[in-house]
Design a protein around this motif. Structure first.
Motif, PDB file in Angstrom:
ATOM      1  N   LEU A 250      12.985  55.487  29.618  1.00  0.00           N
ATOM      2  CA  LEU A 250      11.837  56.381  29.366  1.00  0.00           C
ATOM      3  C   LEU A 250      10.848  56.207  30.498  1.00  0.00           C
ATOM      4  O   LEU A 250      10.649  55.074  30.955  1.00  0.00           O
ATOM      5  CB  LEU A 250      11.053  55.965  28.135  1.00  0.00           C
ATOM      6  CG  LEU A 250      11.615  55.864  26.759  1.00  0.00           C
ATOM      7  CD1 LEU A 250      12.054  54.475  26.450  1.00  0.00           C
ATOM      8  CD2 LEU A 250      10.530  56.261  25.783  1.00  0.00           C
ATOM      9  N   TRP A 251      10.212  57.288  30.905  1.00  0.00           N
ATOM     10  CA  TRP A 251       9.197  57.127  31.944  1.00  0.00           C
ATOM     11  C   TRP A 251       7.988  58.022  31.703  1.00  0.00           C
ATOM     12  O   TRP A 251       8.057  59.047  31.032  1.00  0.00           O
ATOM     13  CB  TRP A 251       9.782  57.331  33.335  1.00  0.00           C
ATOM     14  CG  TRP A 251      10.329  58.671  33.667  1.00  0.00           C
ATOM     15  CD1 TRP A 251       9.651  59.731  34.198  1.00  0.00           C
ATOM     16  CD2 TRP A 251      11.697  59.096  33.530  1.00  0.00           C
ATOM     17  NE1 TRP A 251      10.509  60.775  34.418  1.00  0.00           N
ATOM     18  CE2 TRP A 251      11.768  60.417  34.012  1.00  0.00           C
ATOM     19  CE3 TRP A 251      12.871  58.494  33.067  1.00  0.00           C
ATOM     20  CZ2 TRP A 251      12.954  61.152  34.028  1.00  0.00           C
ATOM     21  CZ3 TRP A 251      14.050  59.224  33.074  1.00  0.00           C
ATOM     22  CH2 TRP A 251      14.074  60.534  33.555  1.00  0.00           C
ATOM     23  N   ASP A 252       6.889  57.560  32.318  1.00  0.00           N
ATOM     24  CA  ASP A 252       5.582  58.196  32.170  1.00  0.00           C
ATOM     25  C   ASP A 252       5.337  59.047  33.420  1.00  0.00           C
ATOM     26  O   ASP A 252       5.026  58.504  34.485  1.00  0.00           O
ATOM     27  CB  ASP A 252       4.528  57.073  32.046  1.00  0.00           C
ATOM     28  CG  ASP A 252       3.127  57.618  32.007  1.00  0.00           C
ATOM     29  OD1 ASP A 252       2.830  58.416  31.114  1.00  0.00           O
ATOM     30  OD2 ASP A 252       2.318  57.246  32.891  1.00  0.00           O
ATOM     31  N   ASN A 253       5.469  60.361  33.285  1.00  0.00           N
ATOM     32  CA  ASN A 253       5.393  61.221  34.475  1.00  0.00           C
ATOM     33  C   ASN A 253       4.068  61.187  35.241  1.00  0.00           C
ATOM     34  O   ASN A 253       4.082  61.218  36.475  1.00  0.00           O
ATOM     35  CB  ASN A 253       5.743  62.662  34.092  1.00  0.00           C
ATOM     36  CG  ASN A 253       7.239  62.818  33.915  1.00  0.00           C
ATOM     37  OD1 ASN A 253       7.994  62.638  34.863  1.00  0.00           O
ATOM     38  ND2 ASN A 253       7.674  63.117  32.698  1.00  0.00           N
ATOM     39  N   PRO A 254       2.906  61.101  34.557  1.00  0.00           N
ATOM     40  CA  PRO A 254       1.662  61.154  35.340  1.00  0.00           C
ATOM     41  C   PRO A 254       1.464  59.974  36.287  1.00  0.00           C
ATOM     42  O   PRO A 254       0.689  60.084  37.235  1.00  0.00           O
ATOM     43  CB  PRO A 254       0.568  61.144  34.254  1.00  0.00           C
ATOM     44  CG  PRO A 254       1.241  61.636  33.021  1.00  0.00           C
ATOM     45  CD  PRO A 254       2.657  61.159  33.111  1.00  0.00           C
ATOM     46  N   SER A 255       2.151  58.851  36.036  1.00  0.00           N
ATOM     47  CA  SER A 255       1.896  57.676  36.878  1.00  0.00           C
ATOM     48  C   SER A 255       3.097  57.300  37.755  1.00  0.00           C
ATOM     49  O   SER A 255       3.123  56.203  38.315  1.00  0.00           O
ATOM     50  CB  SER A 255       1.499  56.480  36.004  1.00  0.00           C
ATOM     51  OG  SER A 255       2.572  56.085  35.194  1.00  0.00           O
ATOM     52  N   LEU A 256       4.062  58.218  37.865  1.00  0.00           N
ATOM     53  CA  LEU A 256       5.277  57.910  38.635  1.00  0.00           C
ATOM     54  C   LEU A 256       5.799  59.157  39.328  1.00  0.00           C
ATOM     55  O   LEU A 256       5.582  60.265  38.847  1.00  0.00           O
ATOM     56  CB  LEU A 256       6.410  57.480  37.690  1.00  0.00           C
ATOM     57  CG  LEU A 256       6.290  56.186  36.944  1.00  0.00           C
ATOM     58  CD1 LEU A 256       7.307  56.182  35.811  1.00  0.00           C
ATOM     59  CD2 LEU A 256       6.536  55.000  37.869  1.00  0.00           C
ATOM     60  N   ILE A 257       6.533  58.948  40.425  1.00  0.00           N
ATOM     61  CA  ILE A 257       7.498  59.960  40.858  1.00  0.00           C
ATOM     62  C   ILE A 257       8.867  59.330  40.699  1.00  0.00           C
ATOM     63  O   ILE A 257       9.006  58.092  40.683  1.00  0.00           O
ATOM     64  CB  ILE A 257       7.256  60.458  42.299  1.00  0.00           C
ATOM     65  CG1 ILE A 257       7.054  59.292  43.272  1.00  0.00           C
ATOM     66  CG2 ILE A 257       6.100  61.427  42.351  1.00  0.00           C
ATOM     67  CD1 ILE A 257       6.973  59.733  44.736  1.00  0.00           C
ATOM     68  N   HIS A 258       9.888  60.169  40.552  1.00  0.00           N
ATOM     69  CA  HIS A 258      11.240  59.628  40.367  1.00  0.00           C
ATOM     70  C   HIS A 258      12.256  60.557  41.032  1.00  0.00           C
ATOM     71  O   HIS A 258      11.935  61.705  41.376  1.00  0.00           O
ATOM     72  CB  HIS A 258      11.554  59.439  38.877  1.00  0.00           C
ATOM     73  CG  HIS A 258      11.646  60.724  38.124  1.00  0.00           C
ATOM     74  ND1 HIS A 258      10.540  61.394  37.658  1.00  0.00           N
ATOM     75  CD2 HIS A 258      12.712  61.496  37.780  1.00  0.00           C
ATOM     76  CE1 HIS A 258      10.910  62.493  37.048  1.00  0.00           C
ATOM     77  NE2 HIS A 258      12.230  62.601  37.113  1.00  0.00           N
ATOM     78  N   ALA A 259      13.479  60.054  41.171  1.00  0.00           N
ATOM     79  CA  ALA A 259      14.559  60.851  41.762  1.00  0.00           C
ATOM     80  C   ALA A 259      15.884  60.330  41.225  1.00  0.00           C
ATOM     81  O   ALA A 259      16.022  59.130  40.972  1.00  0.00           O
ATOM     82  CB  ALA A 259      14.552  60.727  43.290  1.00  0.00           C
ATOM     83  N   ALA A 260      16.838  61.238  41.062  1.00  0.00           N
ATOM     84  CA  ALA A 260      18.196  60.806  40.742  1.00  0.00           C
ATOM     85  C   ALA A 260      18.855  60.435  42.063  1.00  0.00           C
ATOM     86  O   ALA A 260      18.936  61.261  42.972  1.00  0.00           O
ATOM     87  CB  ALA A 260      18.958  61.930  40.052  1.00  0.00           C
ATOM     88  N   GLY A 261      19.305  59.187  42.191  1.00  0.00           N
ATOM     89  CA  GLY A 261      19.921  58.723  43.438  1.00  0.00           C
ATOM     90  C   GLY A 261      21.316  59.310  43.614  1.00  0.00           C
ATOM     91  O   GLY A 261      21.876  59.896  42.682  1.00  0.00           O
ATOM     92  N   PRO A 262      21.897  59.146  44.820  1.00  0.00           N
ATOM     93  CA  PRO A 262      23.209  59.728  45.087  1.00  0.00           C
ATOM     94  C   PRO A 262      24.293  59.177  44.147  1.00  0.00           C
ATOM     95  O   PRO A 262      24.256  58.008  43.767  1.00  0.00           O
ATOM     96  CB  PRO A 262      23.514  59.295  46.532  1.00  0.00           C
ATOM     97  CG  PRO A 262      22.270  58.684  47.060  1.00  0.00           C
ATOM     98  CD  PRO A 262      21.346  58.401  45.931  1.00  0.00           C
ATOM     99  N   THR A 263      25.218  60.049  43.770  1.00  0.00           N
ATOM    100  CA  THR A 263      26.313  59.627  42.883  1.00  0.00           C
ATOM    101  C   THR A 263      27.594  60.320  43.318  1.00  0.00           C
ATOM    102  O   THR A 263      27.544  61.414  43.888  1.00  0.00           O
ATOM    103  CB  THR A 263      25.945  59.962  41.417  1.00  0.00           C
ATOM    104  OG1 THR A 263      26.794  59.239  40.542  1.00  0.00           O
ATOM    105  CG2 THR A 263      26.024  61.432  41.109  1.00  0.00           C
ATOM    106  N   ASP A 264      28.738  59.688  43.068  1.00  0.00           N
ATOM    107  CA  ASP A 264      30.029  60.274  43.430  1.00  0.00           C
ATOM    108  C   ASP A 264      30.327  61.423  42.463  1.00  0.00           C
ATOM    109  O   ASP A 264      30.436  61.191  41.249  1.00  0.00           O
ATOM    110  CB  ASP A 264      31.107  59.185  43.328  1.00  0.00           C
ATOM    111  CG  ASP A 264      32.468  59.685  43.769  1.00  0.00           C
ATOM    112  OD1 ASP A 264      32.723  60.909  43.679  1.00  0.00           O
ATOM    113  OD2 ASP A 264      33.290  58.845  44.186  1.00  0.00           O
ATOM    114  N   PRO A 265      30.467  62.667  42.979  1.00  0.00           N
ATOM    115  CA  PRO A 265      30.657  63.804  42.058  1.00  0.00           C
ATOM    116  C   PRO A 265      31.941  63.699  41.244  1.00  0.00           C
ATOM    117  O   PRO A 265      32.092  64.368  40.223  1.00  0.00           O
ATOM    118  CB  PRO A 265      30.696  65.024  42.995  1.00  0.00           C
ATOM    119  CG  PRO A 265      30.899  64.502  44.362  1.00  0.00           C
ATOM    120  CD  PRO A 265      30.454  63.060  44.401  1.00  0.00           C
TER     121      PRO A 265
END
Ligand code: SIN
Length: 277
Positions: A250-265
């Protein structure tokens, strides 16, 4: 019931230990309190049905179903399925969600505060979810830049990342852009945005959705946004969540940025995703 936590990094993030969320319906308030304190929470070893996950999310607040309905869970529209798997040649869910740095739906006026993912199938390596604290980014920003950015507004837009091509929909790119401008108009947020619940200032810009900072010319904007992106996501500031099946993140959007890292398709990665107001 007192929840036991263990820090994920020196600066933010915590794991909640020994919790079965199916038995935690009355703990929503306490979990939200912990989320505001730690910004990211991990709860491991859960064995949830789709209904259990929806019930857990409801204990934290009002669910905001994902805008596009194509990949809603067939029984629970509250859940967006994110997946790189196919069943009978058809995608099981949205193949790649958020593989760039962003704060969820900052391109609308009132973005939801909390997002959560439940890991159904996860790759043995890769496919991490990456986080950086925008509280910390503001706190540690150079004093001169603080003066420059204080009181400025920035334009956020979905159009920067909208990946549909003319070939997909039979319109020209200009027509797609024009339609998006009407359907999801650009919005402005303060560059230094007080958290809606805690009031603490956070540096609210991202590579993914911030188009420009008002009052800077085109070159200054390009340089500033690039600088802020590099600064906010430098390696020492990032927590990379390594997934295990059964994790809730779970994450708190107002106090973070995030990204889905690279993954093998070719290696399955399937998650349930819910956003709460
Ligand atoms: C998201 O941005 O919501 C997706 C994160 C992930 O799949 O790791």
């Amino acid at each position: 019931m007192n929840l036991t936590t263990k820090p994920l990094t020196e600066h933010f993030g915590a794991e909640i230990l020994d919790l079965d969320v199916r038995k935690a319906q009355d703990l929503g308030g306490e979990i939200l309190r912990l989320l505001l304190e730690h910004q990211v929470l991990v709860i491991r070893n859960q064995e949830l049905s789709a209904r259990d996950f929806v019930d857990f999310a409801r204990s934290l607040g009002t669910i905001k179903p994902f805008l596009l309905s194509n990949y809603h869970h067939p029984e629970f529209k509250e859940i967006l399925i994110t997946s790189n798997e196919k069943v009978d040649g058809k995608p099981l869910g949205v193949a790649r969600v958020g593989n760039f740095w962003h704060s969820d739906s900052s391109y609308i006026k009132d973005p939801a505060n909390t997002t959560m993912l439940y890991g159904i199938k996860v790759p043995p390596t890769g496919g991490d979810t990456l986080f950086a604290s925008t509280y910390r980014a503001w706190d540690e920003l150079d004093g001169g830049l603080k003066v420059k950015l204080h009181n400025k507004m920035a334009v956020h837009t979905i159009r920067k990342r909208y990946k549909v091509t003319a070939a997909d929909v039979g319109f020209s790119l200009r027509e797609i852009d024009d339609q998006l401008k009407v359907k999801v108009p650009d919005v402005e947020h303060p560059v230094v945005r007080p958290h809606p619940l805690t009031g603490r200032p956070a540096l609210y810009v991202s590579e993914g959705y911030t188009l420009k900072i008002n009052g800077l010319d085109a070159q200054e904007n390009a340089d500033m946004l690039e600088y802020l992106h590099e600064y906010m996501t430098s390696k020492d500031k990032v927590y990379a969540h390594k997934w295990r099946v059964g994790d809730i993140l779970l994450w708190d959007n107002p106090s973070l940025i995030h990204a889905a890292g690279p993954t093998d398709p070719n290696i399955p990665r399937t998650m349930f995703r819910i956003t709460v107001e």
